[in-house]
Design a protein around this motif. Sequence first.
Motif, mmCIF file in Angstrom:
data_model
loop_
_atom_site.group_PDB
_atom_site.id
_atom_site.type_symbol
_atom_site.label_atom_id
_atom_site.label_comp_id
_atom_site.label_asym_id
_atom_site.label_seq_id
_atom_site.Cartn_x
_atom_site.Cartn_y
_atom_site.Cartn_z
ATOM 1 N N HIS A 231 1.040 -0.824 -0.134
ATOM 2 C CA HIS A 231 0.128 0.202 0.086
ATOM 3 C C HIS A 231 1.153 1.211 -0.129
ATOM 4 C CE1 HIS A 231 -3.670 -2.300 0.132
ATOM 5 N NE2 HIS A 231 -3.084 -3.045 1.322
ATOM 6 N N SER A 232 1.760 1.144 -0.184
ATOM 7 C CA SER A 232 3.216 2.577 0.213
ATOM 8 C C SER A 232 2.551 3.663 -1.374
ATOM 9 C CB SER A 232 4.350 1.983 -0.405
ATOM 10 O OG SER A 232 5.436 2.709 -0.379
ATOM 11 N N GLY A 234 3.956 6.534 -1.715
ATOM 12 C CA GLY A 234 5.480 7.133 -1.883
ATOM 13 C C GLY A 234 5.798 8.622 -0.850
ATOM 14 N N MET A 236 5.656 9.618 1.785
ATOM 15 C CA MET A 236 6.348 9.979 2.586
ATOM 16 C C MET A 236 8.510 10.227 2.073
ATOM 17 S SD MET A 236 6.849 9.919 6.124
ATOM 18 C CE MET A 236 7.761 11.465 6.205
ATOM 19 N N THR A 294 12.683 5.074 2.379
ATOM 20 C CA THR A 294 11.025 5.095 2.879
ATOM 21 C C THR A 294 11.167 4.091 1.910
ATOM 22 O OG1 THR A 294 10.549 6.049 1.036
ATOM 23 C CG2 THR A 294 12.071 7.549 3.181
ATOM 24 N N ALA A 295 11.630 3.370 0.829
ATOM 25 C CA ALA A 295 10.687 2.721 -0.149
ATOM 26 C C ALA A 295 10.288 1.283 1.225
ATOM 27 C CB ALA A 295 11.272 2.083 -0.637
ATOM 28 N N ALA A 296 8.719 0.741 0.743
ATOM 29 C CA ALA A 296 8.296 -0.494 1.578
ATOM 30 C C ALA A 296 9.130 -1.990 -0.164
ATOM 31 C CB ALA A 296 6.446 -0.273 1.042
ATOM 32 N N VAL A 297 9.926 -1.961 0.289
ATOM 33 C CA VAL A 297 10.321 -3.343 -0.539
ATOM 34 C C VAL A 297 10.068 -4.093 0.123
ATOM 35 C CG1 VAL A 297 12.530 -3.908 -1.786
ATOM 36 C CG2 VAL A 297 12.726 -2.384 -0.258
ATOM 37 N N ASP A 299 9.821 -8.623 0.299
ATOM 38 C CA ASP A 299 10.804 -9.099 0.917
ATOM 39 C C ASP A 299 10.813 -10.799 0.368
ATOM 40 O OD1 ASP A 299 11.938 -7.616 3.181
ATOM 41 O OD2 ASP A 299 9.618 -7.718 3.768
ATOM 42 N N ASP A 329 18.412 -7.089 0.015
ATOM 43 C CA ASP A 329 17.789 -6.709 1.221
ATOM 44 C C ASP A 329 18.632 -5.220 0.770
ATOM 45 O OD1 ASP A 329 17.931 -5.106 3.468
ATOM 46 O OD2 ASP A 329 17.113 -6.551 4.606
ATOM 47 N N ALA A 349 11.428 1.282 9.542
ATOM 48 C CA ALA A 349 10.655 0.198 9.580
ATOM 49 C C ALA A 349 8.768 0.677 9.907
ATOM 50 C CB ALA A 349 10.818 -0.172 11.602
ATOM 51 N N ALA A 350 8.695 -0.403 9.620
ATOM 52 C CA ALA A 350 6.372 -0.623 8.930
ATOM 53 C C ALA A 350 6.317 -1.848 9.973
ATOM 54 C CB ALA A 350 6.281 -0.390 7.342
ATOM 55 N N LYS A 362 15.602 -3.682 13.448
ATOM 56 C CA LYS A 362 15.972 -3.837 12.516
ATOM 57 C C LYS A 362 17.444 -2.935 12.150
ATOM 58 C CE LYS A 362 11.603 -4.867 10.281
ATOM 59 N NZ LYS A 362 10.512 -4.276 9.724
ATOM 60 N N ASN A 384 0.016 5.361 2.389
ATOM 61 C CA ASN A 384 -1.393 5.679 1.662
ATOM 62 C C ASN A 384 -1.513 7.167 2.634
ATOM 63 O OD1 ASN A 384 -2.372 6.678 -0.317
ATOM 64 N ND2 ASN A 384 -3.406 4.861 0.087
ATOM 65 N N LYS A 406 2.839 14.503 6.474
ATOM 66 C CA LYS A 406 3.962 13.848 6.374
ATOM 67 C C LYS A 406 5.203 14.931 5.988
ATOM 68 C CE LYS A 406 2.608 8.921 5.400
ATOM 69 N NZ LYS A 406 1.938 8.043 4.141
#
Length: 427
Positions: A231-232, A234, A236, A294-297, A299, A329, A349-350, A362, A384, A406
């Motif tokens: 759901h990122s 972008g 942030m 900040t990317a929600a990569v 895994d 990673d 960290a989300a 982490k 979001n 943000k």
Amino acid sequence: MNCLHSPYYNRPIQPEVGHRMLRLRNKRILLGITGGIAAYKSAELTRELRRQGAEVHVVMTRAGQEFITPLTLQALSGNPVHTDLLDPEAEAGMGHIELARWADLVLVAPATADFMSRMAAGLGNDLLTTLCLATHSPIALAPAMNQGMWQDPATQKSIETLKSRGVTLFGPAEGSQACGEVGPGRMLEPVELVEHCAGMFQFECLTGKRVMITAGPTREAIDPVRYITNHSSGKMGFALAEAAAEAGAEVLLVAGPVNLETPERVKRVNIVSAEDLYKAVHDNMDDQDIFIGTAAVADYRPAQCAPGKLKKDPNSDAGLTIEMVRNPDIIASVAKLPEGKRPFTVGFAAETSDVVGYAKGKLQRKSLNMIIANDVSDSSIGFNSDNNAVTVIAPDYEEAIPTGSKRTLARQLVKMISQQFEQTRKQ
Ligand code: PMT
């Protein structure tokens, strides 16, 4: 009355070229003027803000107009003065929402006790209070009132409430007052207010630094038409890129598929998958001083992307099993670069539970310099949303930042990251 017309409209005021500041160049300041005697200083304030390169729009309350005329402020700001919330003509031009979005900073000077208590109560009963509710930009107040009013518990309670919401106070100063009394409650002088405004934009803190920021989600292809993502939005990462550029950095934004405009003065590279992101990051890593992930990569990615669209078996209700493999990673690979090539590395960290605990894990596991933890179980912040609330963690440091936009948060984070970066360099 709105959008006044005067022969002085748009008359240029020369910025002070060569002066040590011009620190408000390209900055958009929405100046609110409420009804206090110090409103006479707002004319000089408007001039000073423009001298330092800021673009100024003035919003006046009804009481403010009793002390100084909109015509004066229009001549000095070079823009129409905004006075009414319910003015169809004004709303058809730059309406209250546009004004709220336009501002990089909302400065209310003078801010009366009445205005502050209305704002603390969350009222939107005139244009200025409505703008303060609607804006996501930082708000600063320059209080001006009789010392008794300033010290009254009701005013102090309003101030406490406003500060807890992230509103900044410039002053007041102490001294002799227009009413003949002596004490706290005098509005700061225009030059002091301009200095404070410049401080809000933290210029110079990243001047000459190169900052790479990853933002948004990744998409991991299942077949040519389907993918796995998250759901990122972008927001942030883009806000951080904007704030870092504002602080003087040369910013490279590596962005997943998002629907956002590139902030001014920011270079952007678009990627789709985690593997693309890994490549883009390492291809551009030379001479980066700071890396912010900040990317929600994702895994994991499907072990294979099917060459053609996967078809349902019309004769079977059987489910579909997709084999997934681990993605690299990216941030850990950046943090493991050899000394001299390794930038100061900041992760996000989300988390949905034990937010700070997992983030600390982490920080250590990925060998990061800092990590910024956010609780993504709360839909009003995190993924979001326009707002976020975070805890900033470094090996010997921890600070919670309450909910804010943000954009506002990004400015605070850039300041904290640059401070930690400088400290690490000194060690
Ligand atoms: O984009 P928005 O809608 O504005 O939302 C912002 C956000 C919630 C996405 C952002 O604030 C955030 O928390 N980003 C990190 C999300 C995440 O993936 O967290 P994580 O705990 O899984 O990863 C920790 C760190 O490792 C992150 O810096 C991440 O970029 C990085 N990582 C993770 C996996 C991976 N394979 N490579 C990485 O580099």
